[in-house]
Every structure is written in structure tokens, then in C-alpha cells.
Design an enzyme around this catalytic site. Structure first.
Site, PDB file in Angstrom:
ATOM      1  N   CYS A 112       0.849  -1.385  -0.063  1.00 53.41           N
ATOM      2  CA  CYS A 112      -0.044   0.227  -0.175  1.00 53.41           C
ATOM      3  C   CYS A 112       0.902   1.212  -0.158  1.00 53.41           C
ATOM      4  O   CYS A 112       0.293   2.503  -0.296  1.00 53.41           O
ATOM      5  CB  CYS A 112      -0.926   0.041   1.351  1.00 53.41           C
ATOM      6  N   HIS A 116      -3.088   6.633   3.593  1.00 54.21           N
ATOM      7  CA  HIS A 116      -3.332   5.260   2.860  1.00 54.21           C
ATOM      8  C   HIS A 116      -4.727   5.152   3.274  1.00 54.21           C
ATOM      9  O   HIS A 116      -5.140   5.255   4.837  1.00 54.21           O
ATOM     10  CB  HIS A 116      -2.563   4.309   3.279  1.00 54.21           C
ATOM     11  N   ASN A 145     -10.112  -0.677   0.946  1.00 53.52           N
ATOM     12  CA  ASN A 145      -8.806  -0.663   1.088  1.00 53.52           C
ATOM     13  C   ASN A 145      -8.140  -1.073  -0.401  1.00 53.52           C
ATOM     14  O   ASN A 145      -8.129  -2.411  -0.710  1.00 53.52           O
ATOM     15  CB  ASN A 145      -7.996  -1.433   2.026  1.00 53.52           C
TER      16      ASN A 145
END
Ligand code: COA
Length: 316
Positions: A116, A240, A270
Site C-alpha cells: 500500500c 493510505h 482498501n
């Protein structure tokens, strides 16, 4: 904590685009295959729905071509393509090869896997290429986590999704928009978040949560120090999008009000490498930077990696 040398050639974004997985999956939809509920997911993660479906190449081609179109540059003038992804379509070749060909680029193309943190890793690497003489780099962050998620596992399936965000980065005559950066990794934490080849994501959610807040704050602080700026000068933080509670905790510890944080997780879930570009470039009603704003990008992910960058929005 490296500092950007003086008089190095800078760069800035001149076009961007995003794409999401083809199908919308609500929290209610998930209750059909696992023991969970809409209220718990919203309260514990901030996610209302997510979008899944499509290959990494497909989503990258969609966001990449939108970025090229917005920037107005000739695809043949792109000097490098960097695709941040944890979910390449094949082991070999890199998915960037497929995307390069489909977009009509004739340049070096490679994938970066920093989970990520991948988009910020790619952004820093792209600036390095521009400092070395490249004029234009196409950056794409894409993940199709649906393919490595067990859709009966409520520990992970409530979180992960598919998406892509892309940007054209062009050289500038001035120092450009990047004022400071930090890339980090701690391989000793590998076992708390991983997927075996051909397997599904395995995660110790509580431990990831605990470390995530710490390493985001640590990386963001290093970038701010490198740029010589303080938290009160940051107009927009683009974290993030893993869990709204992680975003809140990190903002609180950094001393940046949550209202200055770009939040799109309710819509996207996500999406790993796509998370930060979706939050920066997507259109979900989130806070967006204006000309001259200082922007803090900060990510963390499997590895565990962390990465951050300070940008002066719109700098020439
Ligand atoms: N639906 C409904 N209830 C659930 C549930 C779900 N999907 N998952 C867990 N629960 C229940 C548990 O059984 C537990 O019940 P109990 O109190 O009766 O025992 C309770 O909810 C709390 O469970 P817990 O595991 O402590 O939840 P949590 O608050 O830690 O949230 C995560 C779980 C995964 C959402 C959270 O730990 C997280 O987001 N971690 C970070 C993960 C991450 O960001 N990964 C990607 C990194 S890039």
C-alpha cells in the site's frame, strides 16, 4: 532521511485519472456470505461499499489513458512507466509491459511492489528518473485485491477492493513540487500481513493496526523534517485508506485536524497501491489541495513498508 539536493531538476503532475473495480459490493452484500453486518463494518472501518472486478492491466489502462488525456502529452513522449502493484496479472512479465503496449507507450516499463506504500515509492522513483534526464513519467498505482481475498473470511473480506489511480509527472524548469520524502520498510514484520503465491491474504489485524499508526506518524515526521515544514503548515493530508480509525489516530498524533484529511475509504475500501492516488485524484467529495497548498502523502502496507512525501501543490 535523505534531503533533496539543491538545483536538482524537479517535476509536477500535469494530468491524472482513476478507475474502480467494475462491480459495487455493499456491506449488506457481504452479509450473504459471512457473519458480519453493515453497522459493524461502518463503525470499525469506515467502509460503506467497495468496487471489485477487472484485471490489474484493465484498471491501469483506464486510469493511465485518462491521465494521458488530461495532460495532453503524446504517449510516445513518455520516457518511463512505473506501475505500483501487489497483484500483477502474471508472474512474468510485469503487468506494466501489458499496460505500456495498450497505451501506445514506447519506453521502459516496470512494476514496483511496495504494497500500500507503492504509489509513494513510485512517485519518489519517478522524481529520481526525472533528475536523471527523463522528461515525462507515467505513474500508475493499481491493485485487484479481490483476487487474493477469501470472500468467506470476515477478517479480511470487509476491507479489500480493486482500483487504480494514475498521474503524468513532467519535468519543470524550477524545483518542482516534491519538497521532502521518506521510504521505509521493516521486513521483520512480514508475517503479520502476507499472501502466499496462489493463496489468500492472511492478516493479524490488531497488530497491523498498532504498527500502522506508529509507522505512518514516523514516516510523515521524517518527510516534514526533510522538507523543513511543520504539521500546522500541511493543508491536506492524503493517507493510505485502510481504516478510518487508523487515519484518525495518525492525524491526531501528527497534530493535523481530521478535516484536512482526504477520506474516500467509505466508497473505495482498501485498494492498496491505488489508495493514495484515488484519495488524491478521485472525485468522492473529499478535501482536495488548492494551488500552493502543502500536501502530505503517507502510506503503509505489507512488508511492512511505509512511505511519505511533501508536495507543494501546483508548483512550477
Ligand atoms: N463483522 C462483525 N463482527 C466482527 C467482525 C466482522 N467482520 N470481525 C470481528 N468481529 C467481532 C469480533 O468477533 C469481536 O467480537 P467480541 O468482542 O465479541 O469478541 C469484535 O468484533 C472485535 O473484533 P476485533 O478483531 O477486536 O476487531 P477490530 O476492532 O480489531 O477490527 C479490523 C478488526 C481488521 C477491522 C482492524 O483490526 C483493522 O482494520 N486492522 C488493520 C488492518 C489493515 O489495515 N490491513 C491492511 C493494511 S495495508
Amino acid at each position: 532521511m535523505p534531503k533533496i539536493p539543491q538545483n536538482v531538476r524537479g517535476a509536477r503532475f500535469t494530468g491524472w485519472g482513476t478507475s474502480l473495480g467494475h462491480n459495487t459490493v455493499t456491506n449488506e452484500d457481504l452479509t450473504k456470505t459471512m457473519d458480519t453486518n453493515d453497522e459493524w463494518i461502518k463503525e470499525r472501518t469506515g467502509i460503506h461499499r467497495r468496487h471489485i472486478g477487472g484485471s490489474t492491466a484493465e484498471l491501469s489502462i483506464a486510469s493511465g489513458s485518462a491521465a494521458l488525456q488530461m495532460s495532453g502529452v503524446d504517449p510516445l513522449s513518455i520516457d518511463a512507466l512505473i506501475l505500483a502493484t501487489t497483484t500483477p496479472d502474471r508472474c512474468v512479465p510485469a503487468t506494466s509491459a501489458t499496460v505500456q503496449n495498450a497505451l501506445g507507450l514506447r519506453c521502459g516499463a516496470f512494476d514496483i511492489n511496495a504494497a500500500c506504500s507503492g504509489f509513494v515509492y513510485s512517485l519518489v522513483n519517478a522524481h529520481g528518473l526525472i533528475a536523471m534526464g527523463a522528461e515525462r513519467v507515467l505513474l500508475i498505482g493499481t491493485d485487484t485485491l479481490a483476487r487474493i481475498t477469501d470472500w468467506t473470511d470476515r477478517n479480511t473480506a470487509i476491507l479489500f477492493a480493486d482500483g487504480s489511480g494514475a498521474a503524468v509527472l513532467e519535468s519543470t524548469t524550477g524545483s518542482g513540487h516534491l519538497l521532502g520524502w521518506d521510504l521505509d520498510a521493516d521486513g521483520s514484520a512480514e508475517e503479520i500481513l502476507f499472501a502466499e503465491r496462489g493463496g489468500y491474504i492472511q492478516m493479524d489485524g490488531k497488530e497491523v493496526f498498532r504498527r500502522a499508526v506508529r509507522i505512518m506518524v514516523d514516516s510523515a515526521t521524517k518527510s516534514m523534517n526533510a522538507a523543513g515544514v511543520t504539521a500546522d503548515q500541511i493543508s491536506v493530508i492524503v493517507p493510505h485508506q485502510a481504516n478510518i480509525r487508523i487515519i484518525k489516530a495518525a492525524c491526531e498524533r501528527l497534530g493535523i485536524p481530521l478535516e484536512r484529511s482526504s477520506v474516500v475509504i467509505h466508497e473505495t475500501g482498501n485498494t492498496s497501491s491505488a489508495s493514495i492516488p484515488l484519495a488524491l485524484f478521485g472525485d468522492f467529495g473529499q478535501v482536495k489541495p488548492k494551488q500552493g497548498d502543502l500536501v502530505l502523502l503517507v502510506g503503509f502496507g505489507a512488508g511492512m513498508t511505509a512511505a511519505s512525501a511533501i508536495l507543494e501543490w501546483g508548483a512550477q
